[in-house]
Design an enzyme around this catalytic site. Structure first.
Site, PDB file in Angstrom:
ATOM      1  N   ARG A   1       7.997  -2.823   6.210  1.00 39.13           N
ATOM      2  CA  ARG A   1       7.084  -2.785   5.069  1.00 39.13           C
ATOM      3  C   ARG A   1       6.425  -4.158   4.962  1.00 39.13           C
ATOM      4  NH1 ARG A   1       7.256   2.145   2.076  1.00 39.13           N
ATOM      5  NH2 ARG A   1       5.174   1.338   1.604  1.00 39.13           N
ATOM      6  N   SER A   2       5.359  -4.238   4.186  1.00 43.82           N
ATOM      7  CA  SER A   2       4.695  -5.543   4.078  1.00 43.82           C
ATOM      8  C   SER A   2       5.567  -6.555   3.334  1.00 43.82           C
ATOM      9  CB  SER A   2       3.330  -5.394   3.418  1.00 43.82           C
ATOM     10  OG  SER A   2       3.439  -4.705   2.198  1.00 43.82           O
TER      11      SER A   2
ATOM     12  N   GLU B   1       1.699  -9.798   6.559  1.00 44.48           N
ATOM     13  CA  GLU B   1       2.472  -9.404   7.744  1.00 44.48           C
ATOM     14  C   GLU B   1       2.316 -10.397   8.888  1.00 44.48           C
ATOM     15  OE1 GLU B   1       1.668  -5.277   8.595  1.00 44.48           O
ATOM     16  OE2 GLU B   1       2.659  -4.648   6.733  1.00 44.48           O
TER      17      GLU B   1
ATOM     18  N   ASP C   1       1.026   8.037   7.820  1.00 43.20           N
ATOM     19  CA  ASP C   1       1.977   7.170   7.094  1.00 43.20           C
ATOM     20  C   ASP C   1       2.009   7.639   5.635  1.00 43.20           C
ATOM     21  OD1 ASP C   1       3.353   5.137   5.783  1.00 43.20           O
ATOM     22  OD2 ASP C   1       1.862   3.595   6.120  1.00 43.20           O
TER      23      ASP C   1
ATOM     24  N   SER D   1       0.877  -1.175   0.000  1.00 41.20           N
ATOM     25  CA  SER D   1       0.000   0.000   0.000  1.00 41.20           C
ATOM     26  C   SER D   1       0.918   1.230   0.000  1.00 41.20           C
ATOM     27  CB  SER D   1      -0.946  -0.016   1.204  1.00 41.20           C
ATOM     28  OG  SER D   1      -0.252   0.101   2.407  1.00 41.20           O
TER      29      SER D   1
ATOM     30  N   GLN E   1      -6.747  -2.140   6.948  1.00 44.46           N
ATOM     31  CA  GLN E   1      -5.593  -2.965   6.611  1.00 44.46           C
ATOM     32  C   GLN E   1      -5.001  -3.722   7.805  1.00 44.46           C
ATOM     33  OE1 GLN E   1      -2.501  -1.402   3.698  1.00 44.46           O
ATOM     34  NE2 GLN E   1      -1.306  -1.342   5.581  1.00 44.46           N
ATOM     35  N   GLU E   2      -4.940  -3.044   8.975  1.00 47.99           N
ATOM     36  CA  GLU E   2      -4.226  -3.663  10.095  1.00 47.99           C
ATOM     37  C   GLU E   2      -4.949  -3.446  11.421  1.00 47.99           C
ATOM     38  OE1 GLU E   2      -0.174  -2.210  10.109  1.00 47.99           O
ATOM     39  OE2 GLU E   2      -0.075  -2.342   7.922  1.00 47.99           O
TER      40      GLU E   2
ATOM     41  N   LYS F   1       9.315   5.196   7.698  1.00 48.23           N
ATOM     42  CA  LYS F   1       9.781   4.096   6.841  1.00 48.23           C
ATOM     43  C   LYS F   1      10.963   4.613   6.033  1.00 48.23           C
ATOM     44  CE  LYS F   1       5.218   1.935   6.088  1.00 48.23           C
ATOM     45  NZ  LYS F   1       3.984   2.086   5.272  1.00 48.23           N
TER      46      LYS F   1
ATOM     47  N   GLU G   1      -3.915   4.939  12.389  1.00 49.50           N
ATOM     48  CA  GLU G   1      -2.980   5.352  11.337  1.00 49.50           C
ATOM     49  C   GLU G   1      -3.733   5.492  10.019  1.00 49.50           C
ATOM     50  OE1 GLU G   1       0.321   2.637  11.087  1.00 49.50           O
ATOM     51  OE2 GLU G   1       0.684   3.098   8.983  1.00 49.50           O
TER      52      GLU G   1
HETATM   53  P1  PGA Z   1       3.016  -1.344   3.095  1.00 51.18           P
HETATM   54  O1  PGA Z   1       2.061  -1.310   4.364  1.00 51.18           O
HETATM   55  O2  PGA Z   1       4.366  -1.702   3.539  1.00 51.18           O
HETATM   56  O3  PGA Z   1       2.347  -2.357   2.223  1.00 51.18           O
HETATM   57  O4  PGA Z   1       2.960   0.042   2.487  1.00 51.18           O
HETATM   58  C1  PGA Z   1       2.462  -0.949   5.642  1.00 51.18           C
HETATM   59  C2  PGA Z   1       1.677   0.230   6.153  1.00 51.18           C
HETATM   60  O5  PGA Z   1       0.782   0.751   5.470  1.00 51.18           O
HETATM   61  O6  PGA Z   1       1.961   0.707   7.245  1.00 51.18           O
HETATM   62 ZN    ZN Z   2       0.323   2.364   7.067  1.00 50.51          ZN
END
Ligand code: PGA
Ligand code: ZN
Length: 437
Positions: free
Chosen positions: A370-371, A209, A316, A46, A167-168, A341, A289
């Site tokens: 990262r994923s 993940e 993010d 993402s 997503q998480e 990141k 987030e």
């Molecule tokens: P990504 O997801 O590494 O696939 O971008 C991680 C996140 O969104 O925090």
């Molecule tokens: Zn994120």
């Protein structure tokens, strides 16, 4: 020790595979005294629109176009010529030379993957030259606090098809006094969740993940399952352990609307904010987030206004570890936390500068994987070195995720009585009265 021996003699890249089986780059730096630094670069799914460029070959005959041979040639050619002969101890000069060499605002010429691989391998070589652990090299003697892990135990969005829109769904084990204890609590909760899903005949397959990815009909259902898992493991939600979300809202933002297909609803920015206000009033959620899309700045400001006093609002995709975007966020008070990141910006020095800028504004920082990951565990050392409140490295499952957590267990052990765990203090910038227990 002869400092002249810290000169970079050789730099070499190779194409390796990440946790999704896609190519990525590994860089090796060799110094005059024989010290070696090695680093490998992760990759997102993402990906924020404003991230630095990840250079891929686009040659469909290899790895579905995802090969990184061009990035590799950039390291072995121009990047090697540029930094050979410089001292590995001059990280800032090296990173500046790489930024100048590339010359673009988004590292589009050489690729942020090529540049970051070189930047981090240099840091590793510098630490090895001085024979100190990476966290000491980057952080000095003043940083001895272990971050709180945020563990993504239920995966949805782009990391697990057919699961939730968000997503998480993470657990945040704040109510213990040490990092290893936090991991024990997290693992026990993770396995309780496994039992609950099995008992309900729901899938226990995992997403990118390492979190479970059952087919669920709503985001609330996911939160409820995690609350049950916390309880079954013998812990108290809202005291021992909280819940955090990474919504990754840009991934379902279409025509200025938030399309929650799992729940079959389409919401405006204002309605999305109401949705979150209700969610945090009902559940012990302390962190959200990317609750809104990466360019919905007005929405972010309103979200922060509405619930930011008691909830960690994390950017993010909004900030992509970029100093200019962060400056705008601080100026307009649109969040109180930033996800960090390294490969979103592309050098270690720029990453450190962004962390310091956020910390000076009184924000919390979350160092993130990262994923698509590798076994490189540098982010664990980075989190300790900068005194980050949190580290986000997925579920307590799959070795590329555990590589970071296990490294932190090792650092805690190494620091011995000198170690402290952030615990509840990680949430220093939130008012606790509004929390749901
Ligand atoms: P990504 O997801 O590494 O696939 O971008 C991680 C996140 O969104 O925090
Ligand atoms: Zn994120």
């Amino acid at each position: 020790m002869n400092l002249k021996e810290s000169i970079i003699e050789k730099i070499k890249a190779r194409e390796i595979l990440d946790s999704r089986g896609n190519p990525t780059i590994e860089v090796e730096v060799v110094l005059a005294n024989g010290s070696i630094g090695r680093s490998s670069v992760p990759s997102g799914a993402s990906v924020g629109r404003h991230e630095a460029v990840e250079l891929r070959d686009g040659d469909d005959s290899r790895y579905n176009g995802l090969g990184v041979l061009k990035a590799l040639e950039n390291v072995n050619g121009d990047i090697a010529s540029c930094i050979s002969g410089m001292s590995a101890l001059e990280q800032l000069s090296i990173d500046r030379a790489l930024i100048d060499l590339d010359g673009t605002a988004n590292k589009g010429r050489y690729g942020a993957n090529a540049i970051l691989g070189a930047s981090l391998a240099v840091a590793r070589a510098g630490a090895n030259f001085l024979d100190v652990p990476l966290y000491r090299y980057l952080g000095g003697i003043g940083h001895n606090t272990l971050p709180v892990p945020m563990l993504n135990i239920l995966n949805g969005g782009k990391h697990a098809r057919n699961s939730t829109d968000f997503q998480e769904f993470m657990i945040v084990p704040v109510g213990v006094t040490g990092f290893a204890q936090a991991m024990r609590m997290s693992s026990e909760i993770y396995h309780s969740l496994y039992r609950i899903l099995s008992d309900k005949d729901l899938s226990t397959n995992v997403g990118d993940e390492g979190g479970f990815a059952p087919p669920l009909s709503s985001n609330k259902e996911a939160v409820n399952l995690i609350l049950q898992a916390i309880n079954l493991a013998g812990y108290q939600a809202g005291k021992d352990c909280f819940i955090a979300l990474d919504v990754a809202a840009s991934s379902f933002y279409e025509d200025s609307r938030y399309v929650l297909s799992c729940e079959d609803v389409v919401l405006s920015s204002a309605e999305m904010i109401n949705y979150y206000a209700d969610l945090v009033a009902e559940f012990p959620i302390i962190s959200i987030e990317d609750g809104l899309a990466e360019d919905d700045w007005e929405g972010w400001e309103q979200l922060m206004d509405r619930i930011g006093g008691g909830v960690q609002i994390v950017g993010d995709d909004l900030y992509v570890t970029n100093p200019e975007r962060l400056a705008r966020g601080i100026r307009n008070n649109v969040s109180n936390s930033i996800l960090i990141k390294l490969n979103q910006i592309g050098t270690l020095s720029e990453t450190l500068a962004v962390v310091h800028k956020a910390q000076s504004a009184g924000w919390t920082t979350i160092i993130s994987h990262r994923s698509g990951e590798t076994e490189d565990n540098a982010i664990a050392d980075l989190a300790v070195a900068v005194g980050a409140s949190f580290i986000k490295s997925g579920a307590p499952c799959r070795s590329e995720r555990l590589a970071k957590y296990n490294r932190l267990i090792c650092i805690e052990d190494e620091l011995g009585t000198g170690a402290t765990y952030y615990g509840m203090a990680s949430l220093f910038n939130l008012k606790k009265e509004s929390w749901k227990h």
